[in-house]
Design a protein around this motif. Structure first.
Motif, PDB file in Angstrom:
ATOM      1  N   VAL A  20       0.815  -1.216   0.000  1.00  0.00           N
ATOM      2  CA  VAL A  20       0.000   0.000   0.000  1.00  0.00           C
ATOM      3  C   VAL A  20       0.850   1.268   0.000  1.00  0.00           C
ATOM      4  CG1 VAL A  20      -2.015  -1.104   1.024  1.00  0.00           C
ATOM      5  CG2 VAL A  20      -0.293  -0.065   2.522  1.00  0.00           C
ATOM      6  N   SER A  21       2.119   1.136   0.339  1.00  0.00           N
ATOM      7  CA  SER A  21       2.997   2.295   0.279  1.00  0.00           C
ATOM      8  C   SER A  21       4.434   1.786   0.368  1.00  0.00           C
ATOM      9  CB  SER A  21       2.708   3.267   1.431  1.00  0.00           C
ATOM     10  OG  SER A  21       3.499   4.428   1.300  1.00  0.00           O
ATOM     11  N   GLY A  22       5.350   2.646   0.019  1.00  0.00           N
ATOM     12  CA  GLY A  22       6.745   2.238   0.087  1.00  0.00           C
ATOM     13  C   GLY A  22       7.633   3.434  -0.084  1.00  0.00           C
ATOM     14  N   LYS A  23       8.903   3.216   0.119  1.00  0.00           N
ATOM     15  CA  LYS A  23       9.849   4.317  -0.036  1.00  0.00           C
ATOM     16  C   LYS A  23      11.216   3.718  -0.296  1.00  0.00           C
ATOM     17  CE  LYS A  23       9.937   8.773  -0.091  1.00  0.00           C
ATOM     18  NZ  LYS A  23       9.761   9.889   0.813  1.00  0.00           N
ATOM     19  N   ASP A  24      12.000   4.416  -1.097  1.00  0.00           N
ATOM     20  CA  ASP A  24      13.345   3.929  -1.337  1.00  0.00           C
ATOM     21  C   ASP A  24      14.351   4.972  -0.909  1.00  0.00           C
ATOM     22  OD1 ASP A  24      14.019   5.496  -4.161  1.00  0.00           O
ATOM     23  OD2 ASP A  24      11.921   4.930  -3.944  1.00  0.00           O
ATOM     24  N   SER A  25      15.407   4.525  -0.283  1.00  0.00           N
ATOM     25  CA  SER A  25      16.520   5.384   0.090  1.00  0.00           C
ATOM     26  C   SER A  25      17.746   4.781  -0.570  1.00  0.00           C
ATOM     27  CB  SER A  25      16.683   5.411   1.611  1.00  0.00           C
ATOM     28  OG  SER A  25      17.933   5.976   1.945  1.00  0.00           O
ATOM     29  N   LEU A  26      18.205   5.420  -1.638  1.00  0.00           N
ATOM     30  CA  LEU A  26      19.332   4.881  -2.386  1.00  0.00           C
ATOM     31  C   LEU A  26      20.583   5.705  -2.046  1.00  0.00           C
ATOM     32  CD1 LEU A  26      17.333   4.305  -5.668  1.00  0.00           C
ATOM     33  CD2 LEU A  26      17.620   2.777  -3.718  1.00  0.00           C
ATOM     34  N   ASN A  27      21.677   5.351  -2.646  1.00  0.00           N
ATOM     35  CA  ASN A  27      22.937   6.057  -2.386  1.00  0.00           C
ATOM     36  C   ASN A  27      23.380   5.969  -0.944  1.00  0.00           C
ATOM     37  OD1 ASN A  27      23.171   7.108  -5.095  1.00  0.00           O
ATOM     38  ND2 ASN A  27      21.470   8.436  -4.543  1.00  0.00           N
ATOM     39  N   ASN A  28      23.059   4.865  -0.256  1.00  0.00           N
ATOM     40  CA  ASN A  28      23.583   4.701   1.098  1.00  0.00           C
ATOM     41  C   ASN A  28      24.999   4.159   0.995  1.00  0.00           C
ATOM     42  OD1 ASN A  28      21.292   5.321   3.042  1.00  0.00           O
ATOM     43  ND2 ASN A  28      20.326   3.984   1.529  1.00  0.00           N
ATOM     44  N   GLU A  29      25.895   5.062   0.623  1.00  0.00           N
ATOM     45  CA  GLU A  29      27.284   4.691   0.406  1.00  0.00           C
ATOM     46  C   GLU A  29      28.183   5.698   1.076  1.00  0.00           C
ATOM     47  OE1 GLU A  29      28.477   3.645  -3.466  1.00  0.00           O
ATOM     48  OE2 GLU A  29      26.842   2.203  -3.655  1.00  0.00           O
ATOM     49  N   TYR A  30      29.369   5.226   1.359  1.00  0.00           N
ATOM     50  CA  TYR A  30      30.367   6.091   1.958  1.00  0.00           C
ATOM     51  C   TYR A  30      31.615   5.995   1.111  1.00  0.00           C
ATOM     52  CZ  TYR A  30      33.880   7.779   5.216  1.00  0.00           C
ATOM     53  OH  TYR A  30      34.899   8.469   5.800  1.00  0.00           O
ATOM     54  N   LEU A  31      32.103   7.154   0.658  1.00  0.00           N
ATOM     55  CA  LEU A  31      33.337   7.182  -0.127  1.00  0.00           C
ATOM     56  C   LEU A  31      34.486   7.378   0.850  1.00  0.00           C
ATOM     57  CD1 LEU A  31      34.787   7.240  -2.848  1.00  0.00           C
ATOM     58  CD2 LEU A  31      34.325   9.695  -2.953  1.00  0.00           C
ATOM     59  N   GLY A  32      35.192   6.295   1.135  1.00  0.00           N
ATOM     60  CA  GLY A  32      36.256   6.353   2.131  1.00  0.00           C
ATOM     61  C   GLY A  32      37.432   7.181   1.648  1.00  0.00           C
ATOM     62  N   SER A  33      38.247   7.624   2.592  1.00  0.00           N
ATOM     63  CA  SER A  33      39.432   8.392   2.196  1.00  0.00           C
ATOM     64  C   SER A  33      40.403   7.491   1.445  1.00  0.00           C
ATOM     65  CB  SER A  33      40.085   9.004   3.432  1.00  0.00           C
ATOM     66  OG  SER A  33      40.227   8.013   4.431  1.00  0.00           O
ATOM     67  N   ASP A  34      40.162   6.156   1.507  1.00  0.00           N
ATOM     68  CA  ASP A  34      40.985   5.223   0.731  1.00  0.00           C
ATOM     69  C   ASP A  34      40.522   5.147  -0.721  1.00  0.00           C
ATOM     70  OD1 ASP A  34      38.544   4.086   1.191  1.00  0.00           O
ATOM     71  OD2 ASP A  34      39.294   2.228   2.063  1.00  0.00           O
ATOM     72  N   GLY A  35      39.506   5.921  -1.058  1.00  0.00           N
ATOM     73  CA  GLY A  35      39.003   5.900  -2.424  1.00  0.00           C
ATOM     74  C   GLY A  35      37.997   4.777  -2.666  1.00  0.00           C
ATOM     75  N   GLN A  36      37.769   3.938  -1.675  1.00  0.00           N
ATOM     76  CA  GLN A  36      36.828   2.829  -1.839  1.00  0.00           C
ATOM     77  C   GLN A  36      35.417   3.273  -1.496  1.00  0.00           C
ATOM     78  OE1 GLN A  36      37.708  -0.636  -2.587  1.00  0.00           O
ATOM     79  NE2 GLN A  36      39.498   0.481  -3.310  1.00  0.00           N
ATOM     80  N   ARG A  37      34.462   2.713  -2.229  1.00  0.00           N
ATOM     81  CA  ARG A  37      33.067   2.987  -1.900  1.00  0.00           C
ATOM     82  C   ARG A  37      32.532   1.848  -1.032  1.00  0.00           C
ATOM     83  NH1 ARG A  37      31.073   7.017  -5.282  1.00  0.00           N
ATOM     84  NH2 ARG A  37      28.935   6.495  -4.741  1.00  0.00           N
ATOM     85  N   HIS A  38      31.875   2.211   0.040  1.00  0.00           N
ATOM     86  CA  HIS A  38      31.310   1.204   0.926  1.00  0.00           C
ATOM     87  C   HIS A  38      29.792   1.372   0.912  1.00  0.00           C
ATOM     88  CE1 HIS A  38      35.380   0.595   2.575  1.00  0.00           C
ATOM     89  NE2 HIS A  38      35.492   1.897   2.424  1.00  0.00           N
TER      90      HIS A  38
END
Lengths: 921, 236
Positions: A722-740
């Motif tokens: 009956v309803s919903g929601k999306d939260s995307l881009n739950n990422e962290y760009l570390g100072s090591d250049g890696q995306r988590h």
């Protein structure tokens, strides 16, 4: 002039601060004393001081001093941050007849221990001051008072876009934090070339907010293809189609407006909604979760329903994370956890809504990106739908005042976080005031029939709320008419502010005086900013100056559909046999002590789940009120029927097999409500996705398969979304250049009808001698299981969907309704062994298991197959139960002896309790 | 017997006014929720009432300490009317935030500090009524009901003297949840008509509301407490 107020004896805040300092690796701290400070902008006459002290200091509990401290660390709020304590002090001073002076508040800390200056500064920076809303200094700090004489700069800037090339457009988006992609920027440039002018700054910001992922769900509406060119139906359409196919008679409104609306009993409707507030909670845990709860309550109010309960699902990194493994710029999970829980508790407790259902999960994937889901249920009389804004209706804002809080929140939440997020996003944090929202609820309860449309002011503030309401009809508003927290706001700041506790109404001029009277009675500010016009144009003015003029069709439909590519995951579904467990007793204790399974009592008790007197099945049940219920049941004291709420979530399944994860968590949410006595033919679902960056093709592929699983499961269970929601881009760009990225985290909320609130069932064992029976079939399914996690076995097959499960739940429901099933518990994390242990703990009774439901012992005890329950029935009822429910396996019986006896396991109940609740056996 | 008029007073942030109204209704009173602003505008509301309930919640968000702001407004706005109400022997009860308010107005002795846990707690407690002068708890069987507060630790300079004076109306039984001195959960004034207590008997007025009902638990209703107040009001 300043008053320092100290507790007599130990301040209860001190112990927690010391523990937090130790968790941050600052183990030399021995004590942290804390005092409250009140600053006064002007000196007060000496004879007023005693009077003021009498107002502010309780002589039985506190001492006060007007002396200025010579040591310690002090914190004060940053300029522009709302200070409700200061406002209350000013109100108190007026009440007792003291002069009106500006007031600010802060705190004084005395940190003890053998610490270097660097360490002291680290404590101030990382623990004592939340630098998103506070600053710190060695005492005495110089406070900031609100500048009552500030004046607003009413200039409007035009931003050149029509002449920019692609690179320049993208640079503009980055500079202004618009979070728009190239196609969207080009659409804006093309539009303004047609209009023949450049956009104003207000227009550009409004477009960025309205077109943000947060507000417009670009990914869920996107055109998606796989690399081989196969087209995938847009995800939101799939979910909607699924609800249409189910065509449940109880659904009144799905996927439109602020919340889903259903009716389970004649004359009454229920609104239900869940939201995430992930990014704000990561940088300011208390304020983020606090306003997350406030926001979802307003969603239900925006659906013209009266809120009756809230829920929360929280995902954190491991709270015992070593301080040196904490990524740069990220708060320690322990601080995030305590802040988030305090924020959820504060809003729900103060607004007076029971917090009834939830879950707390821990995984390293949530270290930099904690997830905070908040839900709300509301009730209303079943009345005809509101007509929507009519030309001539007034644009009315009621509730809280507008400040600089939370500017650009929608675009912020649609961006990736990095080490500097906490610094740059400071203005994105909203500050909640649950009392104001409570008054708005009370006022709205008396406003039925006085308005033609209502929505809440959430992400994007007035720009979203008025912008959405004006779609097609048009509106003309003057933002300078909005009541402000303090002067000096520019027009775009007022228009985009995410100041909390505001609702927007379309009010016919004829009923406006009556609505004003109701609001005045409840002490709620209500103002008209303008009118809905009928010309289809959204026009925003600052007095005579037009700052925005947009065609609402372009605003809402002008965004080009996003085209995306998804690489679908190929999960390994070959079965992996588990080696026999060498120490089955230790395994069970380790599972019970696992943070995801162990008692959440310390969290649940922070929330008022009793208010309203309608919580019939509480989150904690059993002989000692310390066993977890599967679902909760709410029933108004005057009603026979009720409503059950259950949650399903399993990111560990999601990491291996997103499609089966979705199927499994829907099954889990439904099991949870069926287990307490809800009707499986009256279940409504909410889907809330928290995912990584969907522009990564594999991440989008996981999302596509999860939606596929959702649709299949909903059809199987005949349970509509009956309803919903999306939260995307739950990422962290570390100072090591890696995306988590976070693990794929789908939270399913099931809300179901309970036909008889006097006939509810809980999992705690009731009576020695009764038989224990498993319903459903156990398979060799260990992928993502907690058994695998504890043993460190990767991979495995995620539990498969179970055919015919809806019919099984119907039959179980029929059995539960007779009252002859004494206890019922769904099987989820940890499998059968953990479920039985939880039932034993709940009832403080023993179990003796002599027959297992699977030939392999480990599989029987720990596999996490779907569609299963354990039920307690009298021995004489066994045949009846097997006949009624089918697919049952008799396991053993309940014992008075406080022991857990099963093949390979013999444990004392005290050992189970100690593992589950922490502490020694 | 006629239903006594009960004023259920609610300040901004009061949130158990409806719960206690439901309990009063069951107990035989005619409750009416009156907003603080309405009372301050028209103090005569009190003169027409036979009972007064200061309901629980978070008035003014607990700014300056729980109940402080509300008590200031009452003392400065309707202090005389309030004293007159009590002097007339009309029963008054303050629950949770209402208790905090009544101690701060001086109508009840002692004060309420932060729980010794340092945070808000929601759990069921058992209350026992020692012999006291309180009309609300005379011969009251033990009550089981929830508590839901962060500032409920009762403090008083001399609890022995308070008990000797018959002003300890309710004690936590079995488990003291918040560090209150002498397990005190509720106290009354010298006349016995004014009661303050931290837990919420208004949330256990129906058998269905008991958390162990499915385990056969019965009794412990909070309703008799309200019924005693109603009976007393009928006799004034």
């Amino acid at each position: 002039m300043r008053l320092t107020i100290r507790s007599k004896g130990v301040d209860p805040r001190s112990a927690g601060l010391v523990a937090d300092a130790h968790a941050l690796g600052l183990t030399a701290v021995t004590a942290i004393e804390v005092a409250d400070v009140v600053f006064f902008a002007d000196d007060l006459p000496h004879d007023h001081l005693a009077e003021l002290e009498a107002v502010l200091v309780d002589p039985l509990l506190q001492t006060g001093t007007w002396d200025v401290p010579t040591g310690g660390i002090e914190t004060a709020l940053l300029p522009g941050v709302t200070d409700p304590a200061a406002a209350a002090i000013q109100l108190a001073m007026r009440t007792v007849g003291l002069p009106d002076v500006a007031v600010a508040t802060g705190r004084l800390f005395d940190v003890q221990g053998d610490l270097s200056q660097v360490e002291r500064n680290a404590i101030a920076r990382r623990l004592l001051a939340n630098q998103v809303i506070e600053r710190w200094a060695p005492a005495p700090i110089e406070p900031h008072f609100i500048d009552a004489a500030a004046t607003a700069d009413r200039t409007v800037d035009h931003v050149a876009v029509t002449t920019l090339d692609d690179d320049e457009l993208q640079a503009l988006s980055r500079e202004r934090g618009l979070s728009l992609d190239l196609a969207e920027l080009q659409a804006i440039a093309t539009h303004y070339r047609g209009v023949g002018r450049e956009p104003t700054d207000v227009e550009l910001e409004t477009l960025a907010q309205t077109w943000s992922e947060h507000c417009s769900h670009k990914t869920f509406r996107a055109r998606i293809t796989t690399p081989d060119g196969t087209a995938i139906t847009p995800l939101l359409k799939q979910l909607r189609d699924c609800t249409d196919r189910i065509d449940a008679p109880f659904v009144k409104s799905a996927f439109v407006g602020n919340a889903g609306i259903v009716t389970y009993s004649p004359g009454t409707t229920l609104a239900v909604k869940a939201e995430t507030h992930n990014h704000p909670s990561a940088i300011e845990p208390f304020g983020g979760s606090n306003t997350g709860v406030g926001g979802v309550i307003r969603d239900v109010m925006g659906a013209a329903h009266h809120p009756i309960a809230v829920t929360d699902i929280l995902c954190f990194g491991p709270t015992d994370l070593p301080a040196d493994r904490l990524p740069e710029g990220v708060l320690h999970p322990r601080l995030i956890e305590s802040g988030v829980i305090a924020g959820v508790a504060d809003y729900g407790n103060k607004i007076g809504l029971p917090n009834v259902a939830g879950a707390v999960l821990y995984d390293p994937g949530y270290i930099a990106n904690p997830l905070v889901y908040a839900g709300c249920i509301g009730v209303a009389d079943d009345v005809p739908e509101l007509p929507g804004p009519q030309p001539g209706d007034l644009v009315v804002v009621i509730g809280g005042r507008t400040g600089r809080d939370g500017l650009r929140g929608a675009t912020f939440s649609s961006a990736t976080m990095d080490a500097t997020t906490g610094d740059v996003a400071g203005a994105s944090v909203q500050i909640g005031d649950p009392i104001v929202e409570k008054l708005v609820i009370d006022a709205m309860a008396e406003c039925h029939g006085l308005y033609s449309a209502v929505t809440d002011c959430g992400a994007g503030g007035l720009s979203s709320a008025v912008g959405e309401m004006a779609e097609g009809v048009g509106a003309d508003v003057d933002v300078t008419l909005a009541p402000l927290k303090y002067p000096g706001l520019r027009p775009w700041e007022i228009w985009l502010s995410e100041a909390q506790e505001r609702m927007v109404f379309a009010v016919p001029p004829a009923t406006w005086p009556q609505m004003q009277a109701v609001c005045a009675k409840h002490g709620v500010e209500a103002v008209s900013l303008g009118t809905f016009t009928g010309d289809g144009l959204l026009r925003v003015r600052a007095g005579d100056l037009t700052v925005l003029e947009l065609d609402t069709h372009f605003l809402h439909d002008g965004r080009p559909q996003r085209s995306m590519t998804a690489v679908l995951p190929q999960p390994d579904r070959t079965e992996v046999t588990m080696a026999p467990c060498a120490m089955p007793e230790q395994m069970l204790l380790m599972l019970l002590a696992h943070p995801n399974i162990a008692s959440k009592e310390r969290v649940v008790r922070r929330y008022d789940h009793e208010i309203r007197g309608a919580t019939v099945v509480r989150p904690l049940v059993g002989a000692h009120h310390d066993g977890h219920a599967d679902g909760v049941v709410l029933a108004e004291p005057s009603d026979r029927h009720g409503v059950a709420v259950g949650i399903g979530v399993n990111p560990w399944f999601g990491l291996l097999d997103p499609e089966r994860m979705a199927h499994s968590v829907i099954d889990e949410a439904i099991r949870n409500v069926v287990a307490v006595g809800a009707d499986p033919d009256k279940v409504s679902l909410l889907d809330n996705f928290s995912w990584g960056d969907p522009r990564r093709e594999t991440t989008l592929g996981e999302l596509v398969m999860a939606v596929q699983g959702c649709c299949d499961a909903a059809l199987e269970h005949v349970a509509p979304f009956v309803s919903g929601k999306d939260s995307l881009n739950n990422e962290y760009l570390g100072s090591d250049g890696q995306r988590h990225a976070v693990p794929p985290t789908l939270v399913i909320t099931a809300m179901a009808h309970v036909p008889d609130a006097d006939q509810v069932v809980t999992p705690d064992l009731k009576q020695a001698g009764n038989a224990l029976v498993q319903v459903g079939t156990t398979r060799l399914e260990f992928g993502g299981s907690h058994y695998s996690m504890v043993r460190g076995v990767p991979g495995g097959v995620v539990p498969a969907p179970v055919a015919g499960v809806h019919d099984r739940y119907r039959r179980l429901h029929a059995a539960l309704r007779t009252g002859r099933v004494k206890a019922c518990h769904d099987l989820s994390e940890g499998g059968l062994a953990v479920a039985l242990a939880e039932m034993a703990i709940g009832g403080r009774l023993g179990v003796e298991i002599d027959r297992l439901p699977h030939a392999d012992l480990v599989t029987a005890l720990y596999a996490e197959s779907n569609g299963r329950f354990v039920c307690e029935v009298a021995h004489d009822d066994l045949a009846w139960f097997a006949d009624t429910v089918g697919d049952v396996h008799v396991l053993g019986h309940v014992t008075a002896e406080p022991t857990f006896v099963a093949p390979g396991i013999e444990l004392h109940l005290d050992q189970l309790v100690a593992a589950f609740k922490g502490g020694a056996a | 017997m006629s239903r006594p008029q009960a004023v259920v007073l609610a300040a901004p942030g009061t949130n158990r006014d409806h719960d206690v109204s439901f309990a009063l209704e069951l107990a035989g009173a005619a409750p009416r929720i009156v907003l603080l602003a309405e009372l301050l505008a028209d103090p005569s509301v009190l003169r027409h009432a036979q009972m007064l309930v200061v309901a629980g919640g978070f008035s003014y968000a607990d700014a300056l300490g729980a109940g402080r702001m509300w008590s200031l407004e009452l003392s400065h706005g309707v202090g005389d009317e309030l004293t007159g109400f009590v002097a007339a022997g009309k029963p008054v009860v303050g629950i949770c935030n209402g208790f905090q308010v009544l101690t701060r107005t001086g109508l009840l002795p002692g004060s309420l500090g932060h729980n010794d846990s340092g945070h808000f707690q929601c759990e069921w407690v058992t209350l026992e009524a020692p012999a006291s002068r309180c009309i609300w708890t005379a011969d009251l069987e033990p009550v089981e009901c929830p508590m839901a507060h962060g500032e409920g630790r009762y403090v008083h300079p001399d609890t022995a003297a308070l008990a000797a004076a018959g002003q300890v109306a309710l004690r936590y039984s079995g488990h003291n949840p918040n560090g209150s001195l002498d397990d005190i959960a509720g106290v009354c004034d010298e006349s016995g008509v004014v009661l303050g207590l931290m837990p919420h008997p208004e949330n256990h007025v129906l058998p269905r509301q008991h958390p162990r009902r499915g385990r056969g638990a019965t009794g412990g209703l909070g309703l008799p407490l309200f019924e005693r107040g109603v009976r007393h009001a009928q006799g004034v």
